[in-house]
Write an enzyme that holds these catalytic residues in place. Structure first.
Site, PDB file in Angstrom:
ATOM      1  CD  GLU A 206      38.633  32.974  39.685  1.00  0.00           C
ATOM      2  OE1 GLU A 206      39.304  33.355  38.699  1.00  0.00           O
ATOM      3  OE2 GLU A 206      37.666  33.634  40.156  1.00  0.00           O
ATOM      4  CG  ASP A 277      37.427  41.287  32.089  1.00  0.00           C
ATOM      5  OD1 ASP A 277      37.889  40.723  33.091  1.00  0.00           O
ATOM      6  OD2 ASP A 277      37.865  41.122  30.936  1.00  0.00           O
TER       7      ASP A 277
END
Length: 489
Positions: A206, A277
């Site tokens: 990313e 997460d």
């Protein structure tokens, strides 16, 4: 390191910070069974199903982890009005997440990922297509809800699809930016630049997408540190924590200070599902109680390491972090600190097992006994006689090893959770203080022979005796070594 994790955990437990999670909600399903043959219809394994487990994924998993770590959590998202959507709600409610902001879209299908496992190997993954979209009315309600967040609240954005969180929604959020702390975990961070996040948590891929170029050189952590200014500018963020899977993570502080790198415990990719997460949730919850960015990143790394050591999409609870973060020598604790830690373990419903001894020279009889004791519960505490009490019990020539060395060796065993040293001849004082569920001794004793039995009975505990392991004795080992030394002379 352990002290920092401990301090953050205690602050979280006391403060119960408020966290709102917004983003793409997924139902993770794990179906597993045994494979004994290949189908005649096609060259594929036949799986005899044993277990189907439904867990939360995506933003739902982030919310579940934040709640497990002690935060008050509200989730904003969209699911379909189908069986998977209902199941995901049930999983979240059971985990203590407020799902009043989780909207059911009529006619939509809940995003799900079903992994098919045969003989502990992932053989296939079945994904549902499409992403439920919030209506314009829901989007406006979300903007109002987020705008009302207070300064000491935390918002975690989990953006994994444009259909879920549109450019228009992001623009509206930026126009009325909440006063709270905002953490963004997004596949495309550039979309969130106008919101000016406090922290972004991109992966290496990313970051490359954000900068439009590959990270240079073989050392990704060093490259991230050198590009800190470019990353923060491109993301419009005050700070960043870049996750690098098996290479840990690198935190980039807002004040231009030196980057900080965490240390990860490598694990197979198949066990890393949901670890990102967990990392985002732990980073947010630790930061919500005033933990500095570098320390919050360490806290988050420990939480991620906990879940990758487990199968499926797992959560890390606050009580999981202390035994995980502890290195072997930190397994040796004083009795007062141990009582506090065992109170936490007990509050999580864990069964505490206690045993004791001199453990002068550790041998196979000891390890077999300790492993058997650990199998009786969730937490094994070992009390070790100090040097003076060993002399009183075994004679002036003992112990062979000082108590510090004996305790460290015991703490290094995987089956031992805590080690505590005591100075009395018996552990009766410790038993009264710690109140373990089970007090365990070797098979050469019976409960009636033990002075400790009335103490354990008085607080409602249970005394257990284990099997006797013949052929192993510290005294016999010492005698054998003495004979060899004498013979050599």
């Amino acid at each position: 390191m352990t002290e920092e994790v401990d301090a953050a955990a205690r602050r979280i437990r006391d403060a119960k910070p408020r966290v709102t999670v917004l983003g793409t909600c997924i139902l993770d399903r794990w179906t597993s069974g045994d494979v004994h043959r290949v189908s005649r219809e096609a060259p594929v394994p036949v799986i005899e199903m044993r277990k189907v487990q439904s867990t939360a994924g995506g933003a739902a998993n982030t919310a579940l982890n934040a709640a497990a770590l002690g935060a008050q959590v509200r989730l904003l998202g969209v699911v379909g009005d189908d069986a998977d959507g209902k199941r995901l709600r049930d999983v979240l409610r059971a985990g203590g997440v407020d799902v009043t902001g989780l909207v059911s879209a009529p006619g939509a299908t809940t995003i799900s990922k079903t992994r098919v496992i045969g003989n502990d190997q992932i053989l296939a993954r079945l994904d549902t297509a499409g992403v439920p979209r919030p209506s314009d009315a829901v989007v406006r309600r979300w903007v109002r809800t987020l705008g009302a967040l207070r300064r000491d609240d935390t918002l975690i954005v989990c953006d994994y699809s444009r259909e879920m969180l549109s450019d228009e929604f992001i623009a509206a959020l930026a126009a009325s930016r909440p006063r709270c702390r905002i953490i963004v975990d997004a596949h495309d961070l550039g979309r969130w630049r106008a919101v000016q996040p406090d922290i972004v948590t991109p992966s290496a891929e990313e970051v490359e997408r954000l900068l439009g170029d590959e990270l240079p050189g073989p050392d990704r952590a060093a490259a991230v540190g050198k590009l800190a200014g470019h990353i923060l500018h491109a993301a419009g963020a005050s700070s960043a924590v870049v996750t690098l899977d098996h290479d840990g993570a690198v935190s980039l502080p807002h004040d231009g200070g030196a980057p900080h790198r965490t240390v990860a415990h490598p694990a197979p990719e198949s066990q890393a599902t949901g670890a990102g997460d967990t990392f985002a949730a732990a980073l947010a919850v630790a930061g919500a109680v005033g933990t500095r960015l570098a320390e919050a990143a360490d806290f988050a790394q420990h939480a991620a390491d906990v879940v990758i050591a487990r199968t499926g999409t797992a959560v890390c609870r606050l009580g999981d972090l202390l035994p995980h973060a502890r290195s072997p020598q930190h397994g040796v604790v004083d009795d007062v600190s141990l009582r506090e830690r065992l109170d936490e373990e007990r509050s999580l419903g864990k069964t505490i097992v206690f045993t004791n001894g001199c453990f002068d020279i550790l041998h196979p009889g000891h390890t077999a006994y300790l492993e058997q004791a650990r199998a009786l519960g969730d937490v094994l505490v070992v009390g070790v006689n100090d040097d003076d009490s060993v002399r009183r019990l075994k004679g002036p020539e003992r112990p062979i090893n000082a108590v510090e060395d004996r305790a460290r060796v015991l703490a290094a065993l995987g089956c031992v959770d805590y080690v505590v040293v005591f100075s009395e001849d018996t552990p009766m004082r410790l038993l009264s203080l710690l109140r373990p569920h089970l007090y365990v001794k070797g098979g050469d004793y019976t409960p009636e022979m033990l002075d400790e039995t009335p103490v354990v009975d008085a607080y409602g505990g249970e005394v257990r005796t284990l099997g006797y392991f013949p052929g192993h004795s510290t005294t016999a080992l010492v005698d054998k070594l003495s004979h060899r030394v004498d013979g050599a002379g």
